[in-house]
Design a protein around this motif. Sequence first.
Motif, PDB file in Angstrom:
ATOM      1  N   UNK A  35       9.565  -7.255   6.496  1.00  0.00           N
ATOM      2  CA  UNK A  35      10.884  -7.071   5.873  1.00  0.00           C
ATOM      3  C   UNK A  35      10.961  -7.705   4.486  1.00  0.00           C
ATOM      4  N   UNK A  36       9.821  -7.915   3.870  1.00  0.00           N
ATOM      5  CA  UNK A  36       9.742  -8.662   2.613  1.00  0.00           C
ATOM      6  C   UNK A  36      10.706  -8.152   1.538  1.00  0.00           C
ATOM      7  N   UNK A  37      10.754  -6.861   1.214  1.00  0.00           N
ATOM      8  CA  UNK A  37      11.663  -6.408   0.148  1.00  0.00           C
ATOM      9  C   UNK A  37      13.128  -6.689   0.446  1.00  0.00           C
ATOM     10  N   UNK A  38      13.542  -6.490   1.683  1.00  0.00           N
ATOM     11  CA  UNK A  38      14.942  -6.722   2.049  1.00  0.00           C
ATOM     12  C   UNK A  38      15.269  -8.215   2.030  1.00  0.00           C
ATOM     13  N   UNK A  39      14.368  -9.032   2.565  1.00  0.00           N
ATOM     14  CA  UNK A  39      14.608 -10.469   2.624  1.00  0.00           C
ATOM     15  C   UNK A  39      14.715 -11.079   1.232  1.00  0.00           C
ATOM     16  N   UNK A  40      13.938 -10.568   0.286  1.00  0.00           N
ATOM     17  CA  UNK A  40      13.993 -11.107  -1.067  1.00  0.00           C
ATOM     18  C   UNK A  40      15.354 -10.877  -1.716  1.00  0.00           C
ATOM     19  N   UNK A  41      15.995  -9.796  -1.357  1.00  0.00           N
ATOM     20  CA  UNK A  41      17.300  -9.468  -1.942  1.00  0.00           C
ATOM     21  C   UNK A  41      18.453 -10.135  -1.198  1.00  0.00           C
ATOM     22  N   UNK A  42      18.233 -10.434   0.083  1.00  0.00           N
ATOM     23  CA  UNK A  42      19.343 -10.911   0.911  1.00  0.00           C
ATOM     24  C   UNK A  42      19.748 -12.341   0.576  1.00  0.00           C
ATOM     25  N   UNK A  43      18.795 -13.214   0.311  1.00  0.00           N
ATOM     26  CA  UNK A  43      19.120 -14.608   0.051  1.00  0.00           C
ATOM     27  C   UNK A  43      19.492 -15.348   1.327  1.00  0.00           C
ATOM     28  N   UNK A  44      19.641 -16.649   1.199  1.00  0.00           N
ATOM     29  CA  UNK A  44      20.089 -17.464   2.318  1.00  0.00           C
ATOM     30  C   UNK A  44      18.994 -17.935   3.253  1.00  0.00           C
ATOM     31  N   UNK A  45      17.774 -17.454   3.067  1.00  0.00           N
ATOM     32  CA  UNK A  45      16.664 -17.856   3.928  1.00  0.00           C
ATOM     33  C   UNK A  45      15.489 -18.286   3.052  1.00  0.00           C
ATOM     34  N   UNK A  46      14.710 -19.230   3.557  1.00  0.00           N
ATOM     35  CA  UNK A  46      13.557 -19.742   2.828  1.00  0.00           C
ATOM     36  C   UNK A  46      12.361 -18.854   3.106  1.00  0.00           C
ATOM     37  N   UNK A  47      11.960 -18.080   2.097  1.00  0.00           N
ATOM     38  CA  UNK A  47      10.811 -17.205   2.235  1.00  0.00           C
ATOM     39  C   UNK A  47       9.535 -17.920   1.817  1.00  0.00           C
ATOM     40  N   UNK A  48       8.415 -17.273   2.096  1.00  0.00           N
ATOM     41  CA  UNK A  48       7.130 -17.806   1.657  1.00  0.00           C
ATOM     42  C   UNK A  48       7.153 -18.020   0.147  1.00  0.00           C
ATOM     43  N   UNK A  49       6.740 -19.208  -0.322  1.00  0.00           N
ATOM     44  CA  UNK A  49       6.785 -19.502  -1.761  1.00  0.00           C
ATOM     45  C   UNK A  49       5.604 -18.889  -2.509  1.00  0.00           C
ATOM     46  N   UNK A  50       5.581 -17.599  -2.602  1.00  0.00           N
ATOM     47  CA  UNK A  50       4.491 -16.894  -3.270  1.00  0.00           C
ATOM     48  C   UNK A  50       4.673 -15.402  -3.140  1.00  0.00           C
ATOM     49  N   UNK A  51       3.594 -14.662  -3.331  1.00  0.00           N
ATOM     50  CA  UNK A  51       3.651 -13.213  -3.246  1.00  0.00           C
ATOM     51  C   UNK A  51       3.325 -12.734  -1.834  1.00  0.00           C
ATOM     52  N   UNK A  52       3.544 -11.451  -1.620  1.00  0.00           N
ATOM     53  CA  UNK A  52       3.336 -10.867  -0.293  1.00  0.00           C
ATOM     54  C   UNK A  52       1.890 -11.026   0.176  1.00  0.00           C
ATOM     55  N   UNK A  53       0.929 -10.915  -0.741  1.00  0.00           N
ATOM     56  CA  UNK A  53      -0.470 -11.054  -0.330  1.00  0.00           C
ATOM     57  C   UNK A  53      -0.771 -12.466   0.175  1.00  0.00           C
ATOM     58  N   UNK A  54      -0.152 -13.463  -0.451  1.00  0.00           N
ATOM     59  CA  UNK A  54      -0.327 -14.831   0.012  1.00  0.00           C
ATOM     60  C   UNK A  54       0.284 -15.033   1.383  1.00  0.00           C
ATOM     61  N   UNK A  55       1.429 -14.407   1.608  1.00  0.00           N
ATOM     62  CA  UNK A  55       2.069 -14.466   2.916  1.00  0.00           C
ATOM     63  C   UNK A  55       1.178 -13.829   3.973  1.00  0.00           C
ATOM     64  N   UNK A  56       0.572 -12.707   3.631  1.00  0.00           N
ATOM     65  CA  UNK A  56      -0.317 -12.030   4.574  1.00  0.00           C
ATOM     66  C   UNK A  56      -1.490 -12.930   4.954  1.00  0.00           C
ATOM     67  N   UNK A  57      -2.091 -13.565   3.977  1.00  0.00           N
ATOM     68  CA  UNK A  57      -3.237 -14.420   4.239  1.00  0.00           C
ATOM     69  C   UNK A  57      -2.841 -15.638   5.077  1.00  0.00           C
ATOM     70  N   UNK A  58      -1.669 -16.199   4.791  1.00  0.00           N
ATOM     71  CA  UNK A  58      -1.200 -17.340   5.582  1.00  0.00           C
ATOM     72  C   UNK A  58      -0.982 -16.928   7.037  1.00  0.00           C
ATOM     73  N   UNK A  59      -0.416 -15.744   7.229  1.00  0.00           N
ATOM     74  CA  UNK A  59      -0.203 -15.248   8.580  1.00  0.00           C
ATOM     75  C   UNK A  59      -1.504 -15.012   9.314  1.00  0.00           C
ATOM     76  N   UNK A  60      -2.509 -14.491   8.605  1.00  0.00           N
ATOM     77  CA  UNK A  60      -3.805 -14.241   9.230  1.00  0.00           C
ATOM     78  C   UNK A  60      -4.503 -15.541   9.630  1.00  0.00           C
ATOM     79  N   UNK A  61      -4.286 -16.596   8.843  1.00  0.00           N
ATOM     80  CA  UNK A  61      -4.848 -17.904   9.202  1.00  0.00           C
ATOM     81  C   UNK A  61      -4.217 -18.397  10.503  1.00  0.00           C
TER      82      UNK A  61
END
Length: 253
Positions: free
Chosen positions: A165-191
Amino acid sequence: MQGVQTFEKYVFKADPDRALCASFLPEPARQNIFLLLAFHDEITRALVPGRSATIAGPMAAYVRLQWWRDVLEGARPPEHELAPLLLSALQAKKFRTETVTDLLEARESELSAEGDPSSWAAMMLKGSGGLQRAVGEALGITDAETLDGLAACGAAYGAGAMLRHWPVLQKAGGRYLFPGEADGLRQAGLVFLAEAEQKIARGSLAAKAALPAVLARRDLQRDSNQAGRPRGLGDKCAVIAAGLKTRWSGNKT
């Protein structure tokens, strides 16, 4: 929401992914797990901008979360319909109090995020990860490494859902998202996912609690183009197939 069956119905609407995974877990643990999922939804909704940020900024969410902390510590009467049941489950040691308070701490971390990957990872392990750890505790799992694996599983699911839900979450606000780009989030999740797979034995009791890893793996392998869409049939069937397989497997820990 009164009664366990009503909790299940509520959670299937509020958190359909985890509800589907939990539906394959054995009784009587499943009743406590759906109660836990309802609690997790309650404290997560405290961060939704419509209920907090637009009224009084982060302070409104802090107040709601502190109320729950006070209830768990016995400083307030359990006036919410979930509270007496949750306290009863904790007193019966269905899951550890520390794990449940970690869920609150993770939600509080979203309101005062430090904005670096290590803080985000710690938050995920206590939040989505802590929720899955508590599922393992409800199943009677006590092995520390296995519970760590379940925490990694939950964190991987959370990262995958965030990516989905990355595109929607970035616009919604109010929540702490991964501090980086989507590719970094993907790699963190894979770890996280790799750690879960290393620490959770196939065919074990813990594998029953690790069904969110099925969705994590699928979410982390595709582009973030599912924003705002309900789960597809392929995702649901993958969970069902894995869930049925865990029912056929032995109950090792």
